[in-house]
Design a protein around this motif. Sequence first.
Motif, PDB file in Angstrom:
ATOM      1  N   UNK A  90      31.953  40.229  46.625  1.00  0.00           N
ATOM      2  CA  UNK A  90      31.880  41.598  46.087  1.00  0.00           C
ATOM      3  C   UNK A  90      33.138  42.552  46.455  1.00  0.00           C
ATOM      4  N   UNK A  91      33.639  42.037  47.514  1.00  0.00           N
ATOM      5  CA  UNK A  91      34.909  42.858  48.080  1.00  0.00           C
ATOM      6  C   UNK A  91      35.911  42.556  47.138  1.00  0.00           C
ATOM      7  N   UNK A  92      35.992  41.115  46.711  1.00  0.00           N
ATOM      8  CA  UNK A  92      37.158  40.380  45.981  1.00  0.00           C
ATOM      9  C   UNK A  92      37.089  41.124  44.475  1.00  0.00           C
ATOM     10  N   UNK A  93      35.634  41.178  44.034  1.00  0.00           N
ATOM     11  CA  UNK A  93      35.587  41.589  42.788  1.00  0.00           C
ATOM     12  C   UNK A  93      35.821  43.248  42.509  1.00  0.00           C
ATOM     13  N   UNK A  94      35.702  44.012  43.614  1.00  0.00           N
ATOM     14  CA  UNK A  94      35.940  45.386  43.672  1.00  0.00           C
ATOM     15  C   UNK A  94      37.373  45.682  43.857  1.00  0.00           C
ATOM     16  N   UNK A  95      38.158  44.691  44.763  1.00  0.00           N
ATOM     17  CA  UNK A  95      39.525  44.872  44.775  1.00  0.00           C
ATOM     18  C   UNK A  95      40.127  44.609  43.613  1.00  0.00           C
ATOM     19  N   UNK A  96      39.746  43.569  42.977  1.00  0.00           N
ATOM     20  CA  UNK A  96      40.523  43.403  41.692  1.00  0.00           C
ATOM     21  C   UNK A  96      40.187  44.373  40.683  1.00  0.00           C
ATOM     22  N   UNK A  97      39.079  45.004  40.454  1.00  0.00           N
ATOM     23  CA  UNK A  97      38.848  45.922  39.768  1.00  0.00           C
ATOM     24  C   UNK A  97      39.689  47.403  40.027  1.00  0.00           C
ATOM     25  N   UNK A  98      39.876  47.499  41.249  1.00  0.00           N
ATOM     26  CA  UNK A  98      40.738  48.665  41.688  1.00  0.00           C
ATOM     27  C   UNK A  98      42.146  48.637  41.441  1.00  0.00           C
ATOM     28  N   UNK A  99      42.517  47.438  41.432  1.00  0.00           N
ATOM     29  CA  UNK A  99      43.986  47.149  41.280  1.00  0.00           C
ATOM     30  C   UNK A  99      44.219  47.059  39.796  1.00  0.00           C
ATOM     31  N   UNK A 100      43.312  46.931  38.892  1.00  0.00           N
ATOM     32  CA  UNK A 100      43.478  47.070  37.652  1.00  0.00           C
ATOM     33  C   UNK A 100      43.608  48.336  36.984  1.00  0.00           C
ATOM     34  N   UNK A 101      42.663  49.185  37.732  1.00  0.00           N
ATOM     35  CA  UNK A 101      43.109  50.798  37.580  1.00  0.00           C
ATOM     36  C   UNK A 101      44.385  51.220  37.878  1.00  0.00           C
ATOM     37  N   UNK A 102      44.775  50.619  39.329  1.00  0.00           N
ATOM     38  CA  UNK A 102      45.931  51.281  39.826  1.00  0.00           C
ATOM     39  C   UNK A 102      47.187  50.872  39.174  1.00  0.00           C
ATOM     40  N   UNK A 135      22.944  45.961  32.620  1.00  0.00           N
ATOM     41  CA  UNK A 135      23.059  44.897  33.290  1.00  0.00           C
ATOM     42  C   UNK A 135      22.652  45.458  34.931  1.00  0.00           C
ATOM     43  N   UNK A 136      23.351  46.252  35.269  1.00  0.00           N
ATOM     44  CA  UNK A 136      23.221  46.919  36.524  1.00  0.00           C
ATOM     45  C   UNK A 136      21.834  47.083  36.920  1.00  0.00           C
ATOM     46  N   UNK A 137      21.103  48.236  35.836  1.00  0.00           N
ATOM     47  CA  UNK A 137      20.250  48.790  35.960  1.00  0.00           C
ATOM     48  C   UNK A 137      18.949  47.471  35.986  1.00  0.00           C
ATOM     49  N   UNK A 188      25.516  42.171  44.932  1.00  0.00           N
ATOM     50  CA  UNK A 188      25.716  41.383  44.077  1.00  0.00           C
ATOM     51  C   UNK A 188      26.118  42.456  42.810  1.00  0.00           C
ATOM     52  N   UNK A 189      25.548  43.605  42.900  1.00  0.00           N
ATOM     53  CA  UNK A 189      25.495  44.762  42.001  1.00  0.00           C
ATOM     54  C   UNK A 189      27.171  45.223  42.207  1.00  0.00           C
ATOM     55  N   UNK A 190      27.619  45.232  43.355  1.00  0.00           N
ATOM     56  CA  UNK A 190      29.226  45.471  43.630  1.00  0.00           C
ATOM     57  C   UNK A 190      30.040  44.543  42.770  1.00  0.00           C
ATOM     58  N   UNK A 191      29.505  43.271  42.999  1.00  0.00           N
ATOM     59  CA  UNK A 191      30.598  42.253  42.213  1.00  0.00           C
ATOM     60  C   UNK A 191      30.277  42.312  40.989  1.00  0.00           C
ATOM     61  N   UNK A 192      29.395  42.483  40.227  1.00  0.00           N
ATOM     62  CA  UNK A 192      28.958  42.858  38.867  1.00  0.00           C
ATOM     63  C   UNK A 192      30.087  43.898  38.186  1.00  0.00           C
ATOM     64  N   UNK A 193      29.979  45.060  38.961  1.00  0.00           N
ATOM     65  CA  UNK A 193      30.804  45.959  38.739  1.00  0.00           C
ATOM     66  C   UNK A 193      32.110  45.760  38.733  1.00  0.00           C
ATOM     67  N   UNK A 194      32.795  45.280  39.813  1.00  0.00           N
ATOM     68  CA  UNK A 194      34.104  44.961  39.976  1.00  0.00           C
ATOM     69  C   UNK A 194      34.356  43.986  38.954  1.00  0.00           C
TER      70      UNK A 194
END
Length: 406
Positions: A32-44, A61-63, A273-279
């Motif tokens: 989850x942390x890896x996916x969120x970090x990847x998403x954050x870097x894409x934005x950065x 999907x999340x809902x 799991x929800x965080x991983x999906x979002x990322x």
Amino acid sequence: MTAMGAAALLILVLTYAGVAIGRIPGLRLDRAGIALLGGAVMIAIGALDMEDAYRAISFDTITLLLGMMIVVAHLKVSGAFRALGGFAIEHAHAPFMLLVMVTLLTGLLSAFLVNDAICLVMAPIVVHVTRVINRNPVPYLIATATASNCGSVATITGNPQNMVIGALSGISYPAFSAALAPVAAFGLIAVIVIIRIVYRAEFSRKAELSPEVYRGRMLPGQVVKAVVVCVGLAIAFFAGVPVAKAALIGGAILLLTRAIKPERIYREIDGPLLFMFAGLFIVVAGAEKTLLTPDIVASAKDLGLNDVWRLSGFTAVLSNIMSNVPAVLALKPFVPGLENPERAWLVVAMSSTLAGNFTLLGSVANLIVAEHARISGKPLGFIAFFKVGLPLTLVTLLVGTAWLAA
């Protein structure tokens, strides 16, 4: 390739590698942390702005996943799962009948509810029962893992990757089930037959079993309430109500109770799991925006992915390299451009799920069962699983692909 495109590609590769491995050496960072970090870097780096990132996340999907987690948590906490499992298994009076009961119960529950959660419930029951009756737990634990994967093929709510596909494809719940429920049914039969052959010594010894299942405390009123909500959800799904909407309302209704503290339900929700999906949604969207030109998307045709057999094999291999949910998201930009996108999505759902039976590391459900086996002192080995997983994966993929190609 532009500098932005090169950076996005690097982020995509590193994120997917990290999710596949499960951690980054030297850091306390999970999937989850890896996916969120990847998403954050894409934005950065500017691959996406915040508005694009919000739009990239499939909140349907999340809902849906959140709503189904609440429903499953209520069934678990109320004692409904233990009661059902106990009733079914206590009526299995021979080793082969115990195998059949475990397979069918796990598969049928996984067809409607999230398969990982079903394994969390069924694995301890199987461990307890086999210890009481002094049987080898390994074949029954393998049946639990593989049946949960096979059964979950049947519906959009069976597993997380199907939920993603349901949201991305727009395929209705009834149409999805009509196409893939026969594949799931065949898979459950194949689980029973192959385990019976591979572990014939376990089932050749005739024995009269009297299994006893510890059912723990049950809250009858809450069990009835949960069953009524589940029946209502099934009706809503097949009636065409948007699955995310139905699941969220059903989950919210179950939170209205005086008998169960909400904290007990919240503890059962898989937030990571929800965080991983979002990322992952953000990472894939960033790569899609910066890397995928029309020519690259069209290259899916050059790979021959319009061919059902080739798409099935490609998905199965990809799912075993990077796990099923990331594999589905990696294919997201390419499937809509194929000649028959609806059939292609069904092939991806079928293949990414059944590929999880190939090895012990193939799905989260397998790992959950293996962990309970380890705790019980009867480890489930890689080779022991592979002896069943290899033929099961091959035969179910062959039959499933032939069914969808017809």
